[in-house]
Design an enzyme around this catalytic site. Sequence first.
Site, PDB file in Angstrom:
ATOM      1  N   GLU A 170      -5.498  19.499  46.043  1.00  0.00           N
ATOM      2  CA  GLU A 170      -6.371  18.970  46.911  1.00  0.00           C
ATOM      3  C   GLU A 170      -6.804  19.245  48.821  1.00  0.00           C
ATOM      4  OE1 GLU A 170      -9.248  16.922  45.580  1.00  0.00           O
ATOM      5  OE2 GLU A 170     -10.222  17.586  43.887  1.00  0.00           O
ATOM      6  N   GLU A 379      -8.825  20.532  37.221  1.00  0.00           N
ATOM      7  CA  GLU A 379      -9.694  19.624  37.105  1.00  0.00           C
ATOM      8  C   GLU A 379     -11.057  19.374  36.802  1.00  0.00           C
ATOM      9  OE1 GLU A 379      -9.151  16.087  40.144  1.00  0.00           O
ATOM     10  OE2 GLU A 379      -7.778  16.872  40.184  1.00  0.00           O
TER      11      GLU A 379
HETATM   12  C1  BG6 Z   1     -10.018  14.953  42.934  1.00  0.00           C
HETATM   13  C2  BG6 Z   1      -9.376  14.141  42.572  1.00  0.00           C
HETATM   14  O1  BG6 Z   1     -10.931  15.149  44.255  1.00  0.00           O
HETATM   15  O2  BG6 Z   1     -11.630  14.322  42.085  1.00  0.00           O
HETATM   16  C3  BG6 Z   1      -8.636  13.115  41.972  1.00  0.00           C
HETATM   17  O3  BG6 Z   1      -7.757  15.438  42.622  1.00  0.00           O
HETATM   18  C4  BG6 Z   1     -10.483  11.972  41.756  1.00  0.00           C
HETATM   19  O4  BG6 Z   1      -8.181  12.388  42.448  1.00  0.00           O
HETATM   20  C5  BG6 Z   1     -11.307  13.552  41.137  1.00  0.00           C
HETATM   21  O5  BG6 Z   1     -10.277  11.092  41.209  1.00  0.00           O
HETATM   22  C6  BG6 Z   1     -12.296  12.699  41.217  1.00  0.00           C
HETATM   23  O6  BG6 Z   1     -12.449  11.877  42.443  1.00  0.00           O
HETATM   24  P1  BG6 Z   1     -13.278  10.816  42.300  1.00  0.00           P
HETATM   25  O7  BG6 Z   1     -13.906  10.437  44.267  1.00  0.00           O
HETATM   26  O8  BG6 Z   1     -14.982  10.387  42.274  1.00  0.00           O
HETATM   27  O9  BG6 Z   1     -12.789   9.342  41.916  1.00  0.00           O
END
Ligand code: BG6
Length: 479
Positions: A170, A379
């Site tokens: 990201e 993800e």
């Molecule tokens: C992504 C990242 O942006 O989203 C992760 O790669 C992150 O590291 C995940 O934890 C979820 O985002 P958040 O802000 O809800 O933890």
Amino acid sequence: MYHKELTDFPKDFLWGSASAAYQVEGAYQQDGKGKSVWDDFVKLPGKTFKGSNGEVAVDHYHRYKEDVALMAEQGLKTYRFSIAWSRILPEGRGEINQKGLDFYSNLIDELLRYGIEPMVTIYHWDLPQNLQDLYGGWESREIIKDFTDYAKILFDNFSDRMKYWVSINEQNVFIMHGYMLASHPPAVNDPKRMYAANHIVNLANASVTKLFKEGNYQGMIGPSFAYAPAYALDCLPENVIATENVNDSFAYFWMDIYRYGRYPKVAFRALEKAGIAPIIEEGDMALLAHSTPDFMGVNYYQSMTVAANPLDGVSMSGEANYSGEKGKTKEQGMPGMYKMVANPHLETTNWDWTIDPTGLRVCLRRISSRYDLPIIITENGLGDFDTLEENNEVHDENRIAYLNNHCLAVQEAISDGVEVLGYCTWSFTDLLSWLNGYQKRYGFVYIDRNEVEEKELTRYKKASFYWYQNVINSNGQTL
Ligand code: BG6
């Protein structure tokens, strides 16, 4: 398009789950690890939810065998994790810390022992502090060589045992938070510096991709891009133009570089007019053009909806919902260009993220059409409050519904003809959310800790653990 019958997931589909070093490992100063930029940043008052940090996190560093055994029990085909640069090179360059290499080597072997394919992210935001101090980290071209040397150490040590590499996680998120919203280190608020640093990250990413390909290492490499596809609020032409602005400057601005080595013309022109375009030196565009990834990694959580924004309209305040009190997010945008608005058709999470499985299909379709690359969903997941109930059970039905619908959207995209190699949920165990503490949970495995107390960090399988186990066992037939 409605399908009468969905195409089956490919036989070797990589059902996976993911994490990142700072969010799970802990042991932040153990066995020779150097400091990363997050170690001090989290100490600045008001930067993270209740001052939470990853010093202990969920102690994966010491409990990785227990965690991998749980992955094996669930049947994971792949586990995506990141390597902490400052565990391998405490100063970011120079002397190698053998104990750091050993930790990841052991983790890879442990995964392979159970037939789980390791997927390594080379950089998930934890820059060695020394490189920040020495030359300003991503703002100096010196980092291109340092990042490439670091990646070479990983390729030389691990690539004979594994196939999937994510170069940078990201880039769009850590660059915008780090240099425009000041909510990630180095906490800068300066768009010109942001685009300059971003260009250097592009070059570093390209340099590592080129090294991997020219070094004849086995396997595949690609970036993980945080893609929130933009929809126009409606068919008012001004809203459609605003949406084009968002697609150009929030998505294609990065993915066009990865795939074709060029910036989208309209977005770049806007930067030039504003006097904030990056300086392009001789050789830059040639390097970018000759470092095509093998796949596009995509992190998908939500879509966004866009409307026109007048010249005196809302701007980017950086304010966001980090507490889980629904409805706290305010409208934001760029005057004269666009603003993000609520989608009247979609529900949101407690953190005001839209829930939109079809958005995942949209993003897979757009990537496939525009870039013609295989895709790994690196993800996807639901951040939610989870409660440990009687008998240590966690009934995370919301998460099951979210994931089930998103997996179906992946299957629809596959049926449309998109080549999807794998799907990683975020995350396997609960972990530290960078800005939202420990209460915003994503895992299949509950970890008994909160922002205030580490407790025993005991692991408990949630209902979603068994749901995914069935999905994997049936290769998606139970969806
Ligand atoms: C992504 C990242 O942006 O989203 C992760 O790669 C992150 O590291 C995940 O934890 C979820 O985002 P958040 O802000 O809800 O933890």
